[in-house]
Design an enzyme around this catalytic site. Structure first.
Site, PDB file in Angstrom:
ATOM      1  CD  GLU A 226      37.236  -9.863 -17.564  1.00 18.75           C
ATOM      2  OE1 GLU A 226      36.476 -10.888 -18.193  1.00 18.75           O
ATOM      3  OE2 GLU A 226      37.981 -10.346 -16.656  1.00 18.75           O
ATOM      4  CG  ASP A 227      32.941 -11.546 -17.415  1.00 22.87           C
ATOM      5  OD1 ASP A 227      34.111 -10.694 -16.878  1.00 22.87           O
ATOM      6  OD2 ASP A 227      32.342 -12.600 -16.736  1.00 22.87           O
TER       7      ASP A 227
ATOM      8  CG  ASP B 107      33.793  -7.152  -8.672  1.00 25.02           C
ATOM      9  OD1 ASP B 107      33.430  -5.864  -8.189  1.00 25.02           O
ATOM     10  OD2 ASP B 107      33.500  -8.140  -8.194  1.00 25.02           O
ATOM     11  CB  THR B 108      38.641  -6.593  -7.076  1.00 24.07           C
ATOM     12  OG1 THR B 108      38.880  -7.955  -7.718  1.00 24.07           O
ATOM     13  CG2 THR B 108      37.478  -7.467  -6.075  1.00 24.07           C
ATOM     14  N   GLY B 109      39.149  -6.004  -9.927  1.00 21.94           N
ATOM     15  CA  GLY B 109      40.452  -5.554 -11.072  1.00 21.94           C
ATOM     16  C   GLY B 109      41.518  -6.464 -10.768  1.00 21.94           C
ATOM     17  CG  ASN B 110      42.679  -8.066  -7.124  1.00 17.79           C
ATOM     18  OD1 ASN B 110      43.506  -7.165  -7.011  1.00 17.79           O
ATOM     19  ND2 ASN B 110      41.782  -8.508  -5.795  1.00 17.79           N
ATOM     20  CB  THR B 111      40.882 -11.427 -12.720  1.00 18.19           C
ATOM     21  OG1 THR B 111      40.190 -11.814 -11.495  1.00 18.19           O
ATOM     22  CG2 THR B 111      41.293 -12.615 -13.597  1.00 18.19           C
TER      23      THR B 111
ATOM     24  NE  ARG C 205      29.758 -19.430 -17.678  1.00 20.57           N
ATOM     25  CZ  ARG C 205      30.714 -18.751 -17.114  1.00 20.57           C
ATOM     26  NH1 ARG C 205      30.670 -17.618 -17.226  1.00 20.57           N
ATOM     27  NH2 ARG C 205      31.525 -19.402 -16.267  1.00 20.57           N
TER      28      ARG C 205
ATOM     29  N   GLY D 271      33.506 -15.695 -19.442  1.00 24.23           N
ATOM     30  CA  GLY D 271      32.362 -14.796 -19.187  1.00 24.23           C
ATOM     31  C   GLY D 271      32.216 -14.203 -20.416  1.00 24.23           C
TER      32      GLY D 271
ATOM     33  CG  PHE E 217      26.432 -11.494  -8.382  1.00 33.45           C
ATOM     34  CD1 PHE E 217      27.831 -11.587  -8.013  1.00 33.45           C
ATOM     35  CD2 PHE E 217      25.709 -12.708  -9.058  1.00 33.45           C
ATOM     36  CE1 PHE E 217      28.566 -12.520  -8.617  1.00 33.45           C
ATOM     37  CE2 PHE E 217      26.509 -13.571  -9.647  1.00 33.45           C
ATOM     38  CZ  PHE E 217      28.102 -13.527  -9.496  1.00 33.45           C
TER      39      PHE E 217
END
Ligand code: IMP
Ligand code: MG
Length: 171
Positions: free
Chosen positions: A95-96, A99-103, A161, A41, A148
């Site tokens: 980062e693009d 969101d949740t931050g998990n990655t 993209r 991304g 989204f």
């Protein structure tokens, strides 16, 4: 047919990246900066950001895929690791969307193992809707509460993209 509602224009993106590029150039003047883009991304954002940074720096990429298994935290698999030596370097992760931050949390844990001098975060979009972990974003171009979005590197099922700016996707 999906609908694309214009959200952030290319001019707005350019203006913000120019400002953030100047800030990064100032903040990292005496440092050993390496930008690490999170694939896929961030590829267009990276291309524009690196050209707005006036100090010497290097670039690399990291690839990470998240698999939402049965556990709520999800598993992450690295599809590409950085090629360059990171020991002692001042890493700026690009980062693009956070969101949740998990990655991101998993990527930071991984980068820390490579002993960089410092780690900071730069994101095109800081999205708060589903944030699950506390992440300190150091440089953020735009903030978004929910929705989204696609375009400018951001995808929906790997498509869109290539769109020139950022759009709200209505399916
Ligand atoms: P998370 O922070 O671990 O939830 O993962 C964030 C990743 O999900 C981002 O890097 C994007 O690749 C993807 N993502 C989250 N929200 C959107 C969106 O609105 N459009 C496109 N991709 C998104
Ligand atoms: Mg991503």
């Amino acid at each position: 047919m999906p609908e694309f509602i214009p959200l952030i224009s290319k001019q707005e993106i350019d203006r913000k990246i120019k400002k953030i590029g100047q800030q990064i150039s100032f903040d990292y003047k005496t440092k050993d900066l390496i930008l690490i883009g999170v694939l896929k991304g961030s590829f267009i954002f990276m291309a524009d950001l690196t050209r707005q940074i006036s100090i010497d720096h290097t670039i690399d990429f990291i690839g990470a895929s998240s698999y939402e298994g049965t556990s709520s935290t999800g598993q992450i698999v690295f599809t590409k690791q950085p090629d360059l030596e990171l020991e002692g370097k001042d890493v700026l992760l690009v980062e693009d969307i956070v969101d949740t931050g998990n990655t991101f949390l998993k990527i930071i844990e991984f980068i820390k193992l490579l002993n960089p001098g410092s780690i900071k975060i730069c994101t095109l979009i800081d999205k708060h809707e589903r944030r699950k972990v506390k992440i300190n974003v150091d440089y953020s171009c735009f903030s978004l509460e929910k929705g989204f979005i696609v375009g400018y590197g951001l995808d929906y099922n790997e498509k869109y993209r290539n769109l020139p700016a950022i759009y709200d996707l209505k399916l």
